[in-house]
Design a protein around this motif. Structure first.
Motif, mmCIF file in Angstrom:
data_model
loop_
_atom_site.group_PDB
_atom_site.id
_atom_site.type_symbol
_atom_site.label_atom_id
_atom_site.label_comp_id
_atom_site.label_asym_id
_atom_site.label_seq_id
_atom_site.Cartn_x
_atom_site.Cartn_y
_atom_site.Cartn_z
ATOM 1 N N GLN A 59 4.466 1.848 1.845
ATOM 2 C CA GLN A 59 5.614 2.352 1.096
ATOM 3 C C GLN A 59 6.204 3.567 1.797
ATOM 4 O O GLN A 59 7.418 3.708 1.911
ATOM 5 N N GLY A 60 5.357 4.439 2.289
ATOM 6 C CA GLY A 60 5.798 5.648 2.959
ATOM 7 C C GLY A 60 6.546 5.374 4.251
ATOM 8 O O GLY A 60 7.363 6.189 4.688
ATOM 9 N N LYS A 61 6.292 4.224 4.857
ATOM 10 C CA LYS A 61 6.951 3.873 6.121
ATOM 11 C C LYS A 61 8.340 3.278 5.920
ATOM 12 O O LYS A 61 9.102 3.157 6.872
ATOM 13 N N LEU A 62 8.670 2.893 4.685
ATOM 14 C CA LEU A 62 9.991 2.324 4.428
ATOM 15 C C LEU A 62 11.038 3.426 4.523
ATOM 16 O O LEU A 62 10.839 4.536 4.043
ATOM 17 N N SER A 63 12.160 3.093 5.095
ATOM 18 C CA SER A 63 13.226 4.092 5.239
ATOM 19 C C SER A 63 13.923 4.332 3.914
ATOM 20 O O SER A 63 13.880 3.496 3.010
ATOM 21 N N SER A 64 14.591 5.465 3.820
ATOM 22 C CA SER A 64 15.328 5.781 2.593
ATOM 23 C C SER A 64 16.488 4.820 2.393
ATOM 24 O O SER A 64 16.990 4.684 1.290
ATOM 25 N N GLY A 65 16.913 4.129 3.452
ATOM 26 C CA GLY A 65 17.950 3.118 3.312
ATOM 27 C C GLY A 65 17.458 1.889 2.570
ATOM 28 O O GLY A 65 18.235 1.142 2.002
ATOM 29 N N VAL A 66 16.135 1.706 2.593
ATOM 30 C CA VAL A 66 15.533 0.552 1.925
ATOM 31 C C VAL A 66 15.155 0.897 0.485
ATOM 32 O O VAL A 66 15.368 0.119 -0.428
ATOM 33 N N THR A 67 14.577 2.076 0.310
ATOM 34 C CA THR A 67 14.106 2.461 -1.018
ATOM 35 C C THR A 67 14.173 3.979 -1.184
ATOM 36 O O THR A 67 14.078 4.713 -0.209
ATOM 37 N N GLY A 68 14.316 4.397 -2.404
ATOM 38 C CA GLY A 68 14.264 5.819 -2.707
ATOM 39 C C GLY A 68 12.891 6.215 -3.223
ATOM 40 O O GLY A 68 12.642 7.374 -3.511
ATOM 41 N N ALA A 69 11.993 5.236 -3.337
ATOM 42 C CA ALA A 69 10.660 5.480 -3.893
ATOM 43 C C ALA A 69 9.667 5.798 -2.792
ATOM 44 O O ALA A 69 9.540 5.060 -1.820
ATOM 45 N N TYR A 77 6.376 0.378 -8.241
ATOM 46 C CA TYR A 77 5.473 -0.548 -8.928
ATOM 47 C C TYR A 77 4.758 -1.469 -7.945
ATOM 48 O O TYR A 77 3.748 -2.072 -8.287
ATOM 49 N N HIS A 78 5.254 -1.562 -6.714
ATOM 50 C CA HIS A 78 4.563 -2.361 -5.692
ATOM 51 C C HIS A 78 3.144 -1.829 -5.461
ATOM 52 O O HIS A 78 2.226 -2.605 -5.248
ATOM 53 N N GLN A 79 2.945 -0.502 -5.504
ATOM 54 C CA GLN A 79 1.626 0.064 -5.265
ATOM 55 C C GLN A 79 0.645 -0.205 -6.402
ATOM 56 O O GLN A 79 -0.555 0.025 -6.249
ATOM 57 N N TYR A 80 1.145 -0.670 -7.512
ATOM 58 C CA TYR A 80 0.307 -0.949 -8.670
ATOM 59 C C TYR A 80 0.110 -2.457 -8.860
ATOM 60 O O TYR A 80 -0.500 -2.883 -9.835
ATOM 61 N N GLY A 81 0.662 -3.237 -7.923
ATOM 62 C CA GLY A 81 0.569 -4.697 -8.011
ATOM 63 C C GLY A 81 1.436 -5.253 -9.116
ATOM 64 O O GLY A 81 1.184 -6.346 -9.620
ATOM 65 N N LEU A 82 2.471 -4.505 -9.514
ATOM 66 C CA LEU A 82 3.303 -4.871 -10.661
ATOM 67 C C LEU A 82 4.767 -5.109 -10.279
ATOM 68 O O LEU A 82 5.650 -5.023 -11.124
ATOM 69 N N ALA A 83 5.022 -5.412 -8.997
ATOM 70 C CA ALA A 83 6.398 -5.674 -8.558
ATOM 71 C C ALA A 83 6.398 -6.726 -7.463
ATOM 72 O O ALA A 83 5.444 -6.817 -6.678
ATOM 73 N N ILE A 84 7.474 -7.490 -7.459
ATOM 74 C CA ILE A 84 7.689 -8.457 -6.378
ATOM 75 C C ILE A 84 9.140 -8.392 -5.931
ATOM 76 O O ILE A 84 10.022 -7.976 -6.683
ATOM 77 N N ASP A 85 9.340 -8.792 -4.708
ATOM 78 C CA ASP A 85 10.669 -9.074 -4.195
ATOM 79 C C ASP A 85 10.687 -10.582 -4.001
ATOM 80 O O ASP A 85 9.888 -11.131 -3.234
ATOM 81 N N ILE A 86 11.557 -11.232 -4.747
ATOM 82 C CA ILE A 86 11.627 -12.689 -4.773
ATOM 83 C C ILE A 86 13.005 -13.104 -4.265
ATOM 84 O O ILE A 86 14.009 -12.537 -4.688
ATOM 85 N N ILE A 97 -9.332 5.855 -9.977
ATOM 86 C CA ILE A 97 -10.141 4.683 -9.613
ATOM 87 C C ILE A 97 -10.053 4.356 -8.123
ATOM 88 O O ILE A 97 -10.847 3.580 -7.616
ATOM 89 N N GLY A 98 -9.067 4.933 -7.438
ATOM 90 C CA GLY A 98 -8.870 4.671 -6.012
ATOM 91 C C GLY A 98 -7.769 3.651 -5.810
ATOM 92 O O GLY A 98 -7.764 2.612 -6.487
ATOM 93 N N VAL A 99 -6.855 3.943 -4.898
ATOM 94 C CA VAL A 99 -5.672 3.089 -4.734
ATOM 95 C C VAL A 99 -6.030 1.653 -4.372
ATOM 96 O O VAL A 99 -5.305 0.724 -4.723
ATOM 97 N N SER A 100 -7.142 1.450 -3.699
ATOM 98 C CA SER A 100 -7.520 0.071 -3.342
ATOM 99 C C SER A 100 -8.020 -0.718 -4.551
ATOM 100 O O SER A 100 -8.165 -1.942 -4.486
ATOM 101 N N SER A 142 0.841 -1.201 0.000
ATOM 102 C CA SER A 142 0.000 0.000 0.000
ATOM 103 C C SER A 142 0.875 1.249 0.000
ATOM 104 O O SER A 142 2.033 1.208 0.429
ATOM 105 N N PRO A 143 0.321 2.383 -0.448
ATOM 106 C CA PRO A 143 1.081 3.629 -0.389
ATOM 107 C C PRO A 143 1.521 3.967 1.043
ATOM 108 O O PRO A 143 2.630 4.460 1.250
ATOM 109 N N ALA A 144 0.670 3.676 2.024
ATOM 110 C CA ALA A 144 1.039 3.952 3.421
ATOM 111 C C ALA A 144 2.234 3.105 3.836
ATOM 112 O O ALA A 144 3.175 3.599 4.471
#
Length: 185
Positions: free
Chosen positions: A78-88, A94-103, A175-178, A74-76
């Motif tokens: 994503q917002g809680k991740l530290s800048s050490g983890v992601t710059g996004a 793409y995680h917020q769009y259901g188009l990314a995975i960490d495998i 359309i709404g993030v959900s 969720s965007p929320a």
């Protein structure tokens, strides 16, 4: 900016995905198989078959088991991740769009990065060619805004019909993030 050519996966309307197409043995344990199935179900329907193929082909071609540790976020969250983890930030991944995975790889039934980050990175580098053969963008090529490398080795994302998150963001907000699974490409 990444100057490498970004693969463009041509996608059509998604067919119903049989998540049972995921090979249980490709996940290394029942627990990791169930985790992967749950994460795949959260993805946008157009990305689900790619995630299944990535795991199955990674197992068949490399002899390594895999599971998904992160998919839709969720965007929320994503917002809680530290800048050490992601710059996004929120709606910039793409995680917020259901188009990314960490495998991540699974060895002896356990997720590798929990016991050996170097093994996990080595395995992710091997999976790169499988993901790229499917038209996925691999996070191992990611760079910071200043151009210095900031690889995210377990990350694979789909840019359906060349659409970036910037292209998709207005539609998602409309359309709404959900309702991310209703995005069209």
């Amino acid at each position: 900016k990444n100057k490498e050519k970004t693969p463009v996966a041509k996608v059509e309307a998604p067919a119903p995905v049989n998540i049972k197409g995921l090979l249980p043995q490709a996940c290394g344990s029942e627990k990791n198989y169930k985790r992967a199935l749950a994460k795949i179900a959260e993805l946008h329907p157009v990305y689900q078959p790619y995630a299944i193929k990535l795991i199955n082909m990674g197992y068949q071609k490399l002899g390594i088991c895999w599971t998904i540790t992160d998919g839709y976020r969720s965007p929320a969250a994503q917002g809680k991740l530290s800048s050490g983890v992601t710059g996004a930030g929120p709606l910039q991944s793409y995680h917020q769009y259901g188009l990314a995975i960490d495998i991540v790889s699974v060895r002896d039934g356990e997720i590798t990065y929990l016991s050996s980050d170097s093994q996990s990175v080595e395995d992710s580098k091997k999976l790169r060619s499988v993901g790229e053969s499917l038209g996925l963008v691999w996070g191992g090529h990611f760079k910071r805004k200043d151009g210095k490398p900031k690889p995210d080795y377990p990350h694979f994302e789909l840019h359906p019909n060349g659409k970036t998150w910037r292209d998709l963001k207005p539609q998602l907000l409309k359309i709404g993030v959900s309702n991310y699974k209703k995005l069209t490409f």
